[in-house]
Write a protein that holds these residues in place. Structure first.
Motif, mmCIF file in Angstrom:
data_model
loop_
_atom_site.group_PDB
_atom_site.id
_atom_site.type_symbol
_atom_site.label_atom_id
_atom_site.label_comp_id
_atom_site.label_asym_id
_atom_site.label_seq_id
_atom_site.Cartn_x
_atom_site.Cartn_y
_atom_site.Cartn_z
ATOM 1 N N ASN A 158 12.140 9.177 -1.352
ATOM 2 C CA ASN A 158 12.412 8.634 -0.028
ATOM 3 C C ASN A 158 13.633 7.733 -0.125
ATOM 4 O OD1 ASN A 158 10.224 9.799 1.349
ATOM 5 N ND2 ASN A 158 8.866 8.361 0.312
ATOM 6 N N ARG A 159 14.476 7.800 0.879
ATOM 7 C CA ARG A 159 15.721 7.019 0.828
ATOM 8 C C ARG A 159 15.465 5.525 0.990
ATOM 9 N NH1 ARG A 159 19.626 8.895 4.937
ATOM 10 N NH2 ARG A 159 21.075 7.593 3.778
ATOM 11 N N LEU A 160 14.307 5.166 1.482
ATOM 12 C CA LEU A 160 13.949 3.756 1.589
ATOM 13 C C LEU A 160 13.053 3.419 0.395
ATOM 14 C CD1 LEU A 160 12.448 1.129 2.558
ATOM 15 C CD2 LEU A 160 14.471 1.549 3.908
ATOM 16 N N GLY A 161 13.618 2.748 -0.585
ATOM 17 C CA GLY A 161 12.873 2.411 -1.803
ATOM 18 C C GLY A 161 12.594 0.925 -1.889
ATOM 19 N N PHE A 162 12.497 0.423 -3.111
ATOM 20 C CA PHE A 162 12.088 -0.970 -3.321
ATOM 21 C C PHE A 162 12.815 -1.553 -4.532
ATOM 22 C CE2 PHE A 162 9.323 -4.120 -5.360
ATOM 23 C CZ PHE A 162 9.149 -5.010 -4.306
ATOM 24 N N THR A 184 34.533 1.320 -0.443
ATOM 25 C CA THR A 184 34.617 2.641 0.193
ATOM 26 C C THR A 184 35.055 3.744 -0.780
ATOM 27 O OG1 THR A 184 36.815 2.018 0.923
ATOM 28 C CG2 THR A 184 35.039 1.751 2.508
ATOM 29 N N GLU A 185 35.891 3.397 -1.761
ATOM 30 C CA GLU A 185 36.386 4.438 -2.672
ATOM 31 C C GLU A 185 35.236 4.993 -3.531
ATOM 32 O OE1 GLU A 185 39.577 3.098 -5.192
ATOM 33 O OE2 GLU A 185 39.939 5.126 -5.961
ATOM 34 N N VAL A 186 34.411 4.106 -4.044
ATOM 35 C CA VAL A 186 33.281 4.560 -4.879
ATOM 36 C C VAL A 186 32.275 5.313 -4.014
ATOM 37 C CG1 VAL A 186 31.366 3.822 -6.354
ATOM 38 C CG2 VAL A 186 33.597 2.723 -6.569
ATOM 39 N N LEU A 187 31.998 4.781 -2.826
ATOM 40 C CA LEU A 187 31.049 5.458 -1.939
ATOM 41 C C LEU A 187 31.544 6.876 -1.602
ATOM 42 C CD1 LEU A 187 28.597 5.718 -0.130
ATOM 43 C CD2 LEU A 187 29.692 4.230 1.546
ATOM 44 N N ALA A 188 32.836 7.008 -1.326
ATOM 45 C CA ALA A 188 33.378 8.334 -0.997
ATOM 46 C C ALA A 188 33.274 9.283 -2.190
ATOM 47 C CB ALA A 188 34.836 8.201 -0.560
ATOM 48 N N ALA A 189 33.521 8.753 -3.390
ATOM 49 C CA ALA A 189 33.419 9.598 -4.592
ATOM 50 C C ALA A 189 31.972 10.060 -4.789
ATOM 51 C CB ALA A 189 33.907 8.825 -5.819
ATOM 52 N N CYS A 190 31.014 9.176 -4.518
ATOM 53 C CA CYS A 190 29.593 9.542 -4.652
ATOM 54 C C CYS A 190 29.242 10.611 -3.618
ATOM 55 C CB CYS A 190 28.706 8.313 -4.469
ATOM 56 S SG CYS A 190 28.796 7.166 -5.838
ATOM 57 N N GLU A 191 29.708 10.391 -2.403
ATOM 58 C CA GLU A 191 29.409 11.314 -1.308
ATOM 59 C C GLU A 191 29.934 12.716 -1.632
ATOM 60 O OE1 GLU A 191 29.268 9.510 3.027
ATOM 61 O OE2 GLU A 191 31.256 10.176 2.452
ATOM 62 N N GLU A 192 31.128 12.750 -2.151
ATOM 63 C CA GLU A 192 31.775 14.037 -2.461
ATOM 64 C C GLU A 192 30.987 14.822 -3.504
ATOM 65 O OE1 GLU A 192 35.990 14.832 -4.401
ATOM 66 O OE2 GLU A 192 36.067 13.406 -2.744
ATOM 67 N N ALA A 229 23.905 9.556 -5.895
ATOM 68 C CA ALA A 229 23.267 8.519 -5.071
ATOM 69 C C ALA A 229 24.097 7.244 -5.120
ATOM 70 C CB ALA A 229 21.859 8.230 -5.584
ATOM 71 N N TYR A 230 24.246 6.605 -3.962
ATOM 72 C CA TYR A 230 24.912 5.302 -3.890
ATOM 73 C C TYR A 230 23.846 4.291 -3.465
ATOM 74 C CZ TYR A 230 28.240 1.623 -2.808
ATOM 75 O OH TYR A 230 28.928 0.428 -2.798
ATOM 76 N N VAL A 231 23.542 3.357 -4.347
ATOM 77 C CA VAL A 231 22.404 2.456 -4.158
ATOM 78 C C VAL A 231 22.942 1.029 -3.981
ATOM 79 C CG1 VAL A 231 20.177 1.746 -5.121
ATOM 80 C CG2 VAL A 231 21.136 3.995 -5.723
ATOM 81 N N PRO A 232 23.079 0.573 -2.734
ATOM 82 C CA PRO A 232 23.663 -0.751 -2.532
ATOM 83 C C PRO A 232 22.693 -1.844 -2.967
ATOM 84 C CG PRO A 232 23.488 0.477 -0.449
ATOM 85 C CD PRO A 232 22.681 1.198 -1.464
ATOM 86 N N TYR A 233 23.156 -2.756 -3.822
ATOM 87 C CA TYR A 233 22.277 -3.899 -4.097
ATOM 88 C C TYR A 233 22.673 -5.058 -3.176
ATOM 89 C CZ TYR A 233 25.646 -6.131 -7.366
ATOM 90 O OH TYR A 233 26.734 -6.709 -7.942
ATOM 91 N N PHE A 234 21.723 -5.986 -2.999
ATOM 92 C CA PHE A 234 21.791 -6.999 -1.947
ATOM 93 C C PHE A 234 21.874 -6.321 -0.571
ATOM 94 C CE2 PHE A 234 23.952 -10.477 -4.806
ATOM 95 C CZ PHE A 234 22.756 -10.674 -5.460
ATOM 96 N N ALA A 240 22.285 5.030 7.551
ATOM 97 C CA ALA A 240 23.139 5.832 8.433
ATOM 98 C C ALA A 240 24.568 5.939 7.905
ATOM 99 C CB ALA A 240 23.168 5.212 9.832
ATOM 100 N N ARG A 241 24.940 5.019 7.007
ATOM 101 C CA ARG A 241 26.335 4.949 6.537
ATOM 102 C C ARG A 241 26.724 6.221 5.777
ATOM 103 N NH1 ARG A 241 30.505 5.327 4.986
ATOM 104 N NH2 ARG A 241 32.138 3.848 4.386
ATOM 105 N N SER A 242 25.772 6.784 5.014
ATOM 106 C CA SER A 242 26.044 8.027 4.286
ATOM 107 C C SER A 242 24.720 8.637 3.844
ATOM 108 C CB SER A 242 26.895 7.739 3.039
ATOM 109 O OG SER A 242 26.851 8.857 2.167
ATOM 110 N N PRO A 243 24.638 9.968 3.822
ATOM 111 C CA PRO A 243 23.379 10.584 3.355
ATOM 112 C C PRO A 243 23.091 10.343 1.878
ATOM 113 C CG PRO A 243 25.034 12.264 3.895
ATOM 114 C CD PRO A 243 25.605 10.940 4.318
ATOM 115 N N VAL A 244 24.077 9.868 1.106
ATOM 116 C CA VAL A 244 23.803 9.603 -0.321
ATOM 117 C C VAL A 244 23.335 8.165 -0.558
ATOM 118 C CG1 VAL A 244 25.427 11.376 -1.112
ATOM 119 C CG2 VAL A 244 26.191 8.980 -0.988
ATOM 120 N N VAL A 245 23.296 7.340 0.502
ATOM 121 C CA VAL A 245 22.851 5.951 0.314
ATOM 122 C C VAL A 245 21.330 5.885 0.189
ATOM 123 C CG1 VAL A 245 22.608 3.703 1.461
ATOM 124 C CG2 VAL A 245 24.839 4.831 1.396
ATOM 125 N N LEU A 246 20.863 5.142 -0.814
ATOM 126 C CA LEU A 246 19.434 4.850 -0.986
ATOM 127 C C LEU A 246 19.267 3.342 -0.847
ATOM 128 C CD1 LEU A 246 18.736 6.911 -4.258
ATOM 129 C CD2 LEU A 246 18.579 7.693 -1.885
#
Ligand SMILES: NC(=O)c1ccc[n+]([C@@H]2O[C@H](COP(=O)([O-])OP(=O)(O)OC[C@H]3O[C@@H](n4cnc5c(N)ncnc54)[C@H](OP(=O)(O)O)[C@@H]3O)[C@@H](O)[C@H]2O)c1
Length: 286
Positions: A14-18, A195-203, A207-212, A247-253
């Protein structure tokens, strides 16, 4: 609950983790929280459908009495099928509380510490965490340390590899050595510059896992437009901050951290909030 993402291409989560960092203490190496509440939060997270838990052996209270990995094992072992536990290695701590970086030769024992404390034969995901929350150490090579982790993956000690606190050069350097399943970097509604790292992950479906994701207790996410969108959904600002990340990207968890049962319920419910184009336009302008 949120939709699924296939971590490393083969682990549906699930994209919403802990995030488990707040269970032992509500800061970093700060005063201990009640371990029974921590175990209750973990059990409830799994009941709510969370199947991605982010941890580290170094997530402990300052006095060392409450440790995230121990709480996870005590609360959830034997682990339910499909539960993905991600951990990270990199920082080493001196007895006086100082933080240093590990070398390639240190990583095996740090991974083994996670195997022992979590009670697993092979963690699903191990991040190499470099630098600090102030940002990636630009120009520093990850090759030797990532190659050491890749060798452990080849031996069957690790399922997937990740990177944390990295820039696009670090990601490219690591990917030339072994597949990268996830990147965990500092990113949230008030800090959107990675944004550069997020775009590379998306491509590449990484998975791009934002902390904080909720600002980590140091950034206030409650701007006027954030509050307006929250009111429109009958939701809270933290819930909209999480929905915006998803919503920012489908690879965000999302891995919001909490040691509170009520915040856990609130955060997990954010996985079902669908933002409209109007909401997203408002939040882009925030
Ligand atoms: N790779 C790295 O370098 C790195 C760095 C930091 C964190 N992480 C990981 O990322 C995860 C998430 O980051 P984080 O936990 O530091 O920060 P966060 O999720 O942005 O925020 C957690 C803070 O917000 C509070 N909170 C949580 N839900 C809330 C809600 N609904 N309403 C109001 N306050 C709420 C928590 O307090 P309560 O506990 O009282 O709810 C805690 O103080 C961590 O748990 C950890 O797994 C990784």
């Amino acid at each position: 609950m949120s939709e699924h993402f296939h971590l490393g291409g083969d682990l549906p989560i699930n994209r919403l983790g802990f995030g488990a960092m707040r269970l032992p203490t509500n800061s970093f190496h700060g005063p201990a929280r009640d371990p029974e509440t921590g175990r209750a939060v973990l059990r409830r997270a799994v009941e709510l459908g969370v199947n991605h838990i982010d941890t580290a052996a170094f997530y402990t209270s300052g006095d060392g009495t409450v440790r995230a990995n121990s709480l996870i094992r005590e609360a959830l072992y034997p682990y339910p099928a499909g539960l993905v536990i991600a951990t990270k290695v990199g920082p080493v701590f001196t007895p006086d509380g100082g933080v240093g970086a590990s070398h390639a030769a240190d990583l095996r024992s740090l991974v083994e510490e996670n195997l022992d404390t979590l009670g697993v034969d092979r963690p699903d995901l191990v991040y190499l965490r470099i630098g600090g929350v102030e940002g990636p150490p630009h120009g520093e090579s990850v090759a030797a340390r990532f190659a050491a982790l890749a060798a452990m993956r080849d031996e069957g000690l690790i399922r997937h590899l990740g990177l944390s606190n990295v820039d696009a050069d670090h990601l490219a350097e690591a990917r030339a050595i072994a597949p990268v399943a996830a990147v965990q970097n500092h990113f949230h509604a008030a800090k959107r510059d990675d944004t550069e790292v997020l775009a590379a992950c998306e491509e590449s479906g990484i998975a791009y896992v934002p902390y904080f994701p909720l600002g980590g207790g140091i950034s206030d996410l409650s701007g006027e437009r954030m509050s307006k969108v929250a009111a429109r959904h009958g939701a809270t600002v933290p819930q909209i901050a999480l929905a915006w990340l998803l919503a920012r990207s489908p690879v965000v968890l999302a891995i919001p951290g909490t040691g509170s049962l009520s915040h856990l319920d609130e955060n997990t419910a954010a996985g079902s909030i669908v933002l409209t184009d109007e909401d997203l336009a408002d939040l882009t302008a925030e």
